[in-house]
Design an enzyme around this catalytic site. Structure first.
Site, PDB file in Angstrom:
ATOM      1  N   ASP A   1       0.821  -1.219   0.000  1.00 14.89           N
ATOM      2  CA  ASP A   1       0.000   0.000   0.000  1.00 14.89           C
ATOM      3  C   ASP A   1       0.854   1.267   0.000  1.00 14.89           C
ATOM      4  O   ASP A   1       0.323   2.363  -0.090  1.00 14.89           O
ATOM      5  CB  ASP A   1      -0.925  -0.024   1.225  1.00 14.89           C
ATOM      6  CG  ASP A   1      -1.980   1.077   1.195  1.00 14.89           C
ATOM      7  OD1 ASP A   1      -2.484   1.387   0.098  1.00 14.89           O
ATOM      8  OD2 ASP A   1      -2.290   1.642   2.256  1.00 14.89           O
TER       9      ASP A   1
ATOM     10  N   GLN B   1      -5.598  -1.723  -6.752  1.00 15.77           N
ATOM     11  CA  GLN B   1      -6.151  -0.810  -5.751  1.00 15.77           C
ATOM     12  C   GLN B   1      -6.780   0.390  -6.433  1.00 15.77           C
ATOM     13  O   GLN B   1      -6.298   0.854  -7.472  1.00 15.77           O
ATOM     14  CB  GLN B   1      -5.054  -0.317  -4.803  1.00 15.77           C
ATOM     15  CG  GLN B   1      -5.557   0.589  -3.686  1.00 15.77           C
ATOM     16  CD  GLN B   1      -4.447   1.032  -2.753  1.00 15.77           C
ATOM     17  OE1 GLN B   1      -3.819   2.059  -2.965  1.00 15.77           O
ATOM     18  NE2 GLN B   1      -4.199   0.256  -1.706  1.00 15.77           N
TER      19      GLN B   1
ATOM     20  N   SER C   1      -6.755   5.383   0.215  1.00 16.26           N
ATOM     21  CA  SER C   1      -7.046   4.090  -0.408  1.00 16.26           C
ATOM     22  C   SER C   1      -8.515   3.748  -0.187  1.00 16.26           C
ATOM     23  O   SER C   1      -9.035   3.897   0.921  1.00 16.26           O
ATOM     24  CB  SER C   1      -6.166   2.994   0.201  1.00 16.26           C
ATOM     25  OG  SER C   1      -4.794   3.298   0.043  1.00 16.26           O
TER      26      SER C   1
END
Length: 287
Positions: free
Chosen positions: A203, A277, A227
Site C-alpha cells: 500500500d 487498488q 485508499s
C-alpha cells in the site's frame, strides 16, 4: 524499541482476546489517518491465525470503510465462512472506537499441481544494487523527512526510475512506477509473516502510478489521497526480506478516483503477487 523491522514484526503480532477476536496496536502518528497497509496486514494476520498452516493465503479483497485513528487499538473479528477440502475462506472486520473501519475477505488454498503454467515476463530494469535507497535520495533532496516516512523505515525501497522534483520534469511521464523493495533486516521464517509484511508494504507506493504524471512523488502534495479498496493474489511463495520488484501502472484516473495495478516479481523473475487498488484523489484546494 528494537529495529524498525522488529517493530514491524511486533505490529503484526496481534493479541488474541477471544477465539475469533484479535487486537492490534496502532502507532501514534502525526497524521490524520492510520496507514491502510498496517490495517490490511493486521487483518490478514487475524485471518491466518484461524487457518491451518498447510493452507497459505492465495487472495484477499478489502475495503477501507473509514479512516482509522492513529494511536487507538483496532479489534479484528474473524468470521469462519468456509472450511472446504481445498479452500478456506475468512471474513475479517476491523473495528475501532465502536465503528467498522475495514472489511477483508481472505481465501486460503491447499497447494496442488495444475496443468497450465504461464506468466508475464519480468521487465528489464536496473538491479537494486545500482539504485539509491529512497530514504537516502529523498533525505539528500528535502533534508527534513515527511511525517509518514516512519511507515517506510522497516523497508529498503529503491525507485527504478529517477525521482522528479518539479512540473517541468514531469512532461511526457507515463502513469507507471516501479520499485525494488525488501525489509531492512531478516524476518522470522513463518510464511504468514512474509505475506503480511508484503501486504503492509504493497500500500506504500501503488498509488504513485496515478500521481506520477501530475506531481512529484515527494515534497508538498496537491491532493488529499486515500485508499478505497485493495486486492492481492499470492501466486507463489516468497520472502519479504529478499529483493522484490514491484511494477505499478494506472490504466485510468477519473471522477476523483484512480485505479492502480501492480505485479511483484522475485529476483529470479517469478511473478509472485498481483495487486489492484483504487484510490481517492481530491485537490486540496477543493476542501
Amino acid at each position: 524499541m528494537g529495529t524498525p523491522v522488529d517493530q514491524l514484526v511486533d505490529l503484526l503480532d496481534l493479541e488474541q482476546i477471544e477465539l475469533n477476536i484479535f487486537r492490534g496496536r496502532s502507532p501514534e502518528e502525526a497524521l490524520q489517518r492510520t496507514f491502510g497497509g498496517q490495517v490490511a496486514g493486521q487483518a490478514l494476520v487475524a485471518a491466518g491465525r484461524t487457518v491451518d498452516g498447510d493452507r497459505p493465503v492465495h487472495s484477499l479483497h478489502a475495503y477501507f470503510l473509514r479512516p482509522g485513528v492513529p494511536g487507538v487499538p483496532i479489534v479484528y473479528q474473524v468470521d469462519r465462512i468456509r472450511d472446504g477440502r481445498s479452500f478456506t475462506t475468512r471474513r475479517v472486520l476491523g473495528i475501532q472506537q465502536g465503528r467498522s473501519i475495514f472489511a477483508l475477505t481472505a481465501d486460503f488454498h491447499r497447494p496442488e499441481q495444475g496443468g497450465i503454467e504461464h506468466q508475464d515476463a519480468m521487465p528489464q530494469v536496473p538491479g537494486p544494487e545500482e539504485l539509491p535507497s529512497a530514504l537516502d535520495e529523498v533525505g539528500s533532496r528535502l533534508g527534513e523527512m515527511p511525517p509518514f516516512i516512519s511507515r517506510r523505515q522497516p523497508f529498503d525501497i529503491r525507485y527504478v526510475d529517477r525521482l522528479r522534483w518539479n512540473k517541468e520534469e514531469l512532461a511526457g511521464v507515463q502513469p507507471r512506477s516501479g520499485v525494488w523493495l525488501r525489509t531492512n533486516g531478516e524476518l522470522p521464517d513463518d510464511p504468514l509473516i512474509h505475506v503480511c509484511a508484503l501486504t503492509y508494504a504493497s500500500d506504500m507506493t501503488l498509488l504513485d502510478a496515478v500521481r506520477v504524471p501530475v506531481e512529484p512523488l515527494w515534497g508538498e502534495r496537491n491532493f488529499d489521497m486515500a485508499s478505497l479498496d485493495h486486492a492481492m493474489w499470492f501466486h507463489r511463495p516468497f520472502r519479504a526480506d529478499d529483493w522484490l520488484l514491484y511494477q505499478q501502472e494506472s490504466p485510468i484516473a477519473h471522477g476523483a478516483r484512480g485505479l492502480a495495478r501492480g505485479e511483484i516479481f522475485d529476483r529470479s523473475g517469478r511473478l509472485v503477487v498481483s495487486v489492484v487498488q483504487e484510490g481517492l484523489f481530491r485537490p486540496l484546494t477543493a476542501r
